[in-house]
Design a protein around this motif. Structure first.
Motif, mmCIF file in Angstrom:
data_model
loop_
_atom_site.group_PDB
_atom_site.id
_atom_site.type_symbol
_atom_site.label_atom_id
_atom_site.label_comp_id
_atom_site.label_asym_id
_atom_site.label_seq_id
_atom_site.Cartn_x
_atom_site.Cartn_y
_atom_site.Cartn_z
ATOM 1 N N ALA A 39 36.409 38.998 49.042
ATOM 2 C CA ALA A 39 35.557 37.806 49.073
ATOM 3 C C ALA A 39 36.062 36.713 48.124
ATOM 4 O O ALA A 39 35.441 35.653 48.031
ATOM 5 C CB ALA A 39 34.127 38.184 48.705
ATOM 6 N N ASP A 40 37.151 36.988 47.424
ATOM 7 C CA ASP A 40 37.764 36.046 46.493
ATOM 8 C C ASP A 40 36.852 35.701 45.313
ATOM 9 O O ASP A 40 36.844 34.580 44.821
ATOM 10 C CB ASP A 40 38.207 34.760 47.199
ATOM 11 C CG ASP A 40 39.235 33.975 46.374
ATOM 12 O OD1 ASP A 40 40.020 34.607 45.639
ATOM 13 O OD2 ASP A 40 39.243 32.735 46.455
ATOM 14 N N TYR A 41 36.106 36.677 44.847
ATOM 15 C CA TYR A 41 35.340 36.523 43.623
ATOM 16 C C TYR A 41 36.169 36.993 42.433
ATOM 17 O O TYR A 41 37.065 37.845 42.585
ATOM 18 C CB TYR A 41 34.071 37.375 43.665
ATOM 19 C CG TYR A 41 33.022 36.930 44.645
ATOM 20 C CD1 TYR A 41 32.489 35.639 44.600
ATOM 21 C CD2 TYR A 41 32.527 37.803 45.608
ATOM 22 C CE1 TYR A 41 31.497 35.243 45.493
ATOM 23 C CE2 TYR A 41 31.537 37.417 46.499
ATOM 24 C CZ TYR A 41 31.035 36.134 46.434
ATOM 25 O OH TYR A 41 30.045 35.737 47.321
ATOM 26 N N GLY A 42 35.870 36.466 41.252
ATOM 27 C CA GLY A 42 36.325 37.113 40.041
ATOM 28 C C GLY A 42 35.569 38.426 39.878
ATOM 29 O O GLY A 42 34.575 38.692 40.557
ATOM 30 N N ILE A 43 36.046 39.258 38.941
ATOM 31 C CA ILE A 43 35.439 40.573 38.752
ATOM 32 C C ILE A 43 35.144 40.797 37.276
ATOM 33 O O ILE A 43 35.985 40.534 36.415
ATOM 34 C CB ILE A 43 36.372 41.697 39.255
ATOM 35 C CG1 ILE A 43 36.556 41.618 40.778
ATOM 36 C CG2 ILE A 43 35.848 43.072 38.853
ATOM 37 C CD1 ILE A 43 37.620 42.561 41.311
ATOM 38 N N GLY A 105 46.203 41.451 39.588
ATOM 39 C CA GLY A 105 46.314 40.010 39.418
ATOM 40 C C GLY A 105 45.802 39.174 40.566
ATOM 41 O O GLY A 105 45.935 37.945 40.553
ATOM 42 N N ARG A 106 45.175 39.801 41.555
ATOM 43 C CA ARG A 106 44.751 39.035 42.737
ATOM 44 C C ARG A 106 43.555 38.125 42.448
ATOM 45 O O ARG A 106 43.401 37.097 43.108
ATOM 46 C CB ARG A 106 44.435 39.993 43.885
ATOM 47 C CG ARG A 106 45.681 40.647 44.476
ATOM 48 C CD ARG A 106 45.333 41.589 45.593
ATOM 49 N NE ARG A 106 44.719 42.823 45.108
ATOM 50 C CZ ARG A 106 44.195 43.755 45.904
ATOM 51 N NH1 ARG A 106 44.183 43.561 47.214
ATOM 52 N NH2 ARG A 106 43.688 44.868 45.389
ATOM 53 N N VAL A 107 42.700 38.519 41.510
ATOM 54 C CA VAL A 107 41.570 37.690 41.065
ATOM 55 C C VAL A 107 41.446 37.859 39.556
ATOM 56 O O VAL A 107 41.939 38.836 38.994
ATOM 57 C CB VAL A 107 40.241 38.094 41.765
ATOM 58 C CG1 VAL A 107 40.325 37.877 43.264
ATOM 59 C CG2 VAL A 107 39.864 39.526 41.430
ATOM 60 N N PRO A 108 40.811 36.916 38.866
ATOM 61 C CA PRO A 108 40.619 37.072 37.424
ATOM 62 C C PRO A 108 39.719 38.262 37.110
ATOM 63 O O PRO A 108 38.756 38.547 37.825
ATOM 64 C CB PRO A 108 39.973 35.751 37.000
ATOM 65 C CG PRO A 108 39.388 35.180 38.245
ATOM 66 C CD PRO A 108 40.268 35.633 39.362
ATOM 67 N N LEU A 109 40.044 38.952 36.019
ATOM 68 C CA LEU A 109 39.352 40.182 35.642
ATOM 69 C C LEU A 109 38.776 40.042 34.238
ATOM 70 O O LEU A 109 39.505 39.799 33.271
ATOM 71 C CB LEU A 109 40.317 41.363 35.694
ATOM 72 C CG LEU A 109 39.746 42.743 35.381
ATOM 73 C CD1 LEU A 109 38.706 43.153 36.427
ATOM 74 C CD2 LEU A 109 40.866 43.780 35.318
ATOM 75 N N LEU A 110 37.459 40.199 34.136
ATOM 76 C CA LEU A 110 36.736 40.078 32.876
ATOM 77 C C LEU A 110 36.287 41.472 32.456
ATOM 78 O O LEU A 110 35.515 42.120 33.161
ATOM 79 C CB LEU A 110 35.531 39.150 33.070
ATOM 80 C CG LEU A 110 34.687 38.772 31.870
ATOM 81 C CD1 LEU A 110 35.516 38.090 30.792
ATOM 82 C CD2 LEU A 110 33.532 37.868 32.310
ATOM 83 N N ILE A 111 36.773 41.932 31.300
ATOM 84 C CA ILE A 111 36.526 43.297 30.842
ATOM 85 C C ILE A 111 35.554 43.285 29.668
ATOM 86 O O ILE A 111 35.818 42.642 28.650
ATOM 87 C CB ILE A 111 37.837 43.972 30.405
ATOM 88 C CG1 ILE A 111 38.836 44.011 31.564
ATOM 89 C CG2 ILE A 111 37.568 45.382 29.878
ATOM 90 C CD1 ILE A 111 40.223 44.479 31.157
ATOM 91 N N GLU A 112 34.442 43.993 29.819
ATOM 92 C CA GLU A 112 33.505 44.125 28.702
ATOM 93 C C GLU A 112 33.719 45.458 27.999
ATOM 94 O O GLU A 112 33.562 46.527 28.608
ATOM 95 C CB GLU A 112 32.050 44.018 29.158
ATOM 96 C CG GLU A 112 31.093 44.137 27.969
ATOM 97 C CD GLU A 112 29.628 44.163 28.328
ATOM 98 O OE1 GLU A 112 28.835 44.622 27.476
ATOM 99 O OE2 GLU A 112 29.274 43.729 29.443
ATOM 100 N N ILE A 113 34.059 45.406 26.724
ATOM 101 C CA ILE A 113 34.150 46.606 25.902
ATOM 102 C C ILE A 113 32.743 46.963 25.427
ATOM 103 O O ILE A 113 32.106 46.192 24.723
ATOM 104 C CB ILE A 113 35.082 46.369 24.690
ATOM 105 C CG1 ILE A 113 36.528 46.145 25.158
ATOM 106 C CG2 ILE A 113 35.005 47.534 23.715
ATOM 107 C CD1 ILE A 113 37.496 45.837 24.037
#
Length: 251
Positions: A39-43, A105-113
């Motif tokens: 769906a071309d969302y960031g994650i 790398g296909r969509v931006p990835l936001l990682i919560e520690i």
């Protein structure tokens, strides 16, 4: 300080992937991530630490809500966790390395520690080290954040090339009953922003009128928010926030 890539402001961010239990896509699962990518969302994903110091993609501290198992995730090895099936499908708990290979790398990835100290304190390090090691060879747009500023300070020292931010809130006693009043007051002020080298915040979407948000936005700091669950709330949030993290509907 490394700036947040523009891609994080260009499309909504799917909270724990584009998950839907009814369709067999568990939170933070490969299926949820693949759906978000399609769906071309960031994650946005969460990481917890296994007993053998591997970063695993899982939100909760305990296994009961999302699997048929019970007990703390941290008591299990990465191999054991990789064999535990997520509720509603046939997929198992993925490691961060597996997840990075999937997103690629296909969509931006936001990682919560996720906080490992228990009181947002300084007893951190192993999970931050595991995340930094996993990201060392990753080429995609990625950013790391946490409610615990100490976790971000440690991670930023290990991975200075990775943009970092703080997950922020008013930290009321009702919502954060296990935190001391001093800790709640300190965190609500976001006074660690400069100390940890943060370049963005992700704030509670219902509290975007807080003065600390206004002050940071005035300084040109990107404002993300969590977790929007309707189009009406998205419209309201985006009058202030530069982007939203969402779930429960298609943004």
């Amino acid at each position: 300080m490394t700036n947040l890539p523009a891609s994080f402001l260009a499309r909504p961010i799917a909270h724990r992937g584009l998950h839907c239990a009814a369709d067999g896509r568990a939170e933070n699962s490969p299926a949820a991530l693949n759906a978000a990518i399609a769906a071309d969302y960031g994650i946005e994903i969460d990481v917890q630490l296994s007993s053998d110091a591997t970063a695993m993609v899982f939100h909760d501290y305990h296994l009961g809500r999302l699997t048929s198992q019970t007990g703390a995730l941290a008591l299990h090895s990465a191999q054991a966790l990789s064999e535990i099936i997520l509720t509603g499908g046939q997929e198992t708990i993925p490691s961060l390395e597996q997840t990075l290979a999937l997103v690629a790398g296909r969509v931006p990835l936001l990682i919560e520690i996720k906080d490992q100290d228990g009181n947002m304190g300084g007893d951190v390090g192993p999970l931050e080290e595991a995340v930094a090691a996993a990201l060392k060879s990753y080429d995609g747009d990625v950013a790391v954040m946490s409610f615990n500023p100490n976790a971000i300070a440690v991670f930023a020292a290990l991975s200075p090339e990775t943009p970092v931010g703080l997950v922020t809130d008013r930290f009321t006693a009702t919502d954060w009953p296990t935190l001391s009043s001093n800790t709640r007051e300190h965190l609500s002020e976001v006074s660690d922003f400069d100390r940890v080298g943060a370049c963005f915040i992700s704030h509670n979407h219902a509290q975007l009128d807080d003065q600390v948000v206004t002050d940071l936005k005035t300084q040109g700091v990107p404002i993300l928010c969590w977790t929007v669950q309707s189009r009406a709330d998205a419209v309201k949030a985006q009058t202030i926030a530069d982007n939203i993290t969402f779930d429960g509907y298609l943004a």
